[in-house]
Each structure stands twice: as C-alpha cells, then as structure tokens.
Design an enzyme around this catalytic site. Structure first.
Site, PDB file in Angstrom:
ATOM      1  CG  ASP A   8      -0.313   0.131   2.534  1.00  0.00           C
ATOM      2  OD1 ASP A   8       0.942   0.232   2.608  1.00  0.00           O
ATOM      3  OD2 ASP A   8      -1.041   0.148   3.536  1.00  0.00           O
ATOM      4  CB  CYS A  65       0.331  -2.799   4.583  1.00  0.00           C
ATOM      5  SG  CYS A  65      -0.086  -3.932   5.912  1.00  0.00           S
ATOM      6  CB  THR A  67       1.093  -3.838  10.971  1.00  0.00           C
ATOM      7  OG1 THR A  67      -0.132  -4.217  10.328  1.00  0.00           O
ATOM      8  CG2 THR A  67       0.907  -2.562  11.773  1.00  0.00           C
ATOM      9  N   GLY A  68       1.842  -5.172   8.027  1.00  0.00           N
ATOM     10  CA  GLY A  68       1.805  -6.461   7.344  1.00  0.00           C
ATOM     11  C   GLY A  68       0.529  -7.228   7.629  1.00  0.00           C
ATOM     12  CB  VAL A  69      -1.804  -7.129  10.498  1.00  0.00           C
ATOM     13  CG1 VAL A  69      -3.107  -7.790  10.894  1.00  0.00           C
ATOM     14  CG2 VAL A  69      -0.701  -7.453  11.496  1.00  0.00           C
ATOM     15  N   GLY A  70      -2.973  -6.195   7.813  1.00  0.00           N
ATOM     16  CA  GLY A  70      -4.138  -5.991   6.955  1.00  0.00           C
ATOM     17  C   GLY A  70      -3.966  -6.574   5.571  1.00  0.00           C
ATOM     18  CG  HIS A  98       7.578 -26.346  10.387  1.00  0.00           C
ATOM     19  ND1 HIS A  98       7.679 -26.300  11.756  1.00  0.00           N
ATOM     20  CD2 HIS A  98       8.755 -26.875   9.949  1.00  0.00           C
ATOM     21  CE1 HIS A  98       8.856 -26.779  12.130  1.00  0.00           C
ATOM     22  NE2 HIS A  98       9.533 -27.131  11.045  1.00  0.00           N
ATOM     23  NE  ARG A 109       2.768   3.853   9.330  1.00  0.00           N
ATOM     24  CZ  ARG A 109       1.522   4.227   9.100  1.00  0.00           C
ATOM     25  NH1 ARG A 109       0.508   3.528   9.585  1.00  0.00           N
ATOM     26  NH2 ARG A 109       1.273   5.298   8.368  1.00  0.00           N
ATOM     27  CG  HIS A 133       6.002 -29.944   8.852  1.00  0.00           C
ATOM     28  ND1 HIS A 133       5.703 -29.507  10.120  1.00  0.00           N
ATOM     29  CD2 HIS A 133       7.311 -30.287   8.860  1.00  0.00           C
ATOM     30  CE1 HIS A 133       6.792 -29.570  10.862  1.00  0.00           C
ATOM     31  NE2 HIS A 133       7.783 -30.037  10.132  1.00  0.00           N
TER      32      HIS A 133
END
Length: 151
Positions: A8, A65, A67-70, A98, A109, A133
């Site tokens: 983003d 992005c 945080t990488g989360v969204g 794995h 950030r 795995h």
C-alpha cells in the site's frame, strides 16, 4: 523463480528497496503496485498478488503495508493462499518449512530495510519439508474447501 510483490502507500518505499534487493539476488519480480506513495487501500494489492500466486502465474508473493497484518488478511481470503506476517527471519523460515507459506508479509512501520532483507532472504531460501507437516497443510486446505462450500 517468479515473485509477485505489492504494497500500500505506507509500504511503498520499502517495496522499492525489496524489489532492488530481489533483483540483486537474481529473482524475476513483478510489481503489482501501487506506483506511488499516494494514499491507497491495502486490500487491493493483497488481492492482486494473492490471485496471481494462486493462479500459478508466480511462485511466491511478498506484501508490505504498515504492519503487514491488513494486507496479509486480504491475501488469505484468496483460495490457496497461505500468507504469513513476519517481523523476524526465524518465523519466516519456519513458515515455509512447516506451513508451506506462499506469501510473505511484513510492515514498513515494524521492520527496517535491513531486517526486511534478512526476513525475505530466509523465507526464500527455505523449502517445505513435507512429512508430518504435509498432513497439517492438507488439513488447512480442507478447512478452506469446507468453508468455501458452506458459503
């Protein structure tokens, strides 16, 4: 190996650094955008990269992005995607070994450019171990199939 990358606006500058780094390592990289740091929405780019990886047009993907989360949540909505958010190299490595992750996400950030390079390098160098795995990855795929069937 063909890699897809996207971000983003917050991850735009770090994306440029990672693209340059990947080119130095000899990877074939396609940038799915954006092409500036003008405000945009991370789900657009998470989806674009995820669809390209899921379709088999690219071997792996990288998303950035704040945080990488969204952006990883967005990517994980695409069938066949196992995106992981990592802020350090060890988890990135084990996610491939794995969990057979096919998209790596991190936050501009959260990690600086040198740490991001280390994370990317470890993730790309790792290979799925299969064995015990493989059963678990198949279980994840079965959850995805069942969820999609139920609507």
């Amino acid at each position: 190996m063909k890699l897809a990358i996207g971000s983003d606006h917050v991850g735009f500058e770090l994306k440029k650094v990672i693209i340059e780094y990947l080119a130095e390592l000899g990877y074939d990289v396609a940038d799915f955008g954006p092409d500036s740091d003008k405000r945009t929405d991370y789900p657009l780019y998470g989806q674009k990269v995820a669809q390209a990886v899921a379709a088999g047009d690219f071997d792996l993907g990288i998303l950035i992005c704040g945080t990488g989360v969204g952006i990883s949540i967005s990517a994980n909505k695409v069938k066949g995607i196992r995106a992981v958010v990592c802020s350090e190299p060890y988890s990135a490595k084990l996610s491939r070994e794995h969990n057979n992750t096919n998209i790596l996400a991190f936050g501009s950030r959260v990690v600086g450019s040198e740490l991001a390079k280390m994370i990317v390098k470890e993730w790309l160098a790792a290979e799925f171990e299969g064995g015990r795995h493989a059963k678990r990855v198949e279980m994840i795929k079965a959850i995805e199939e069942k969820t999609n069937e139920e609507g």
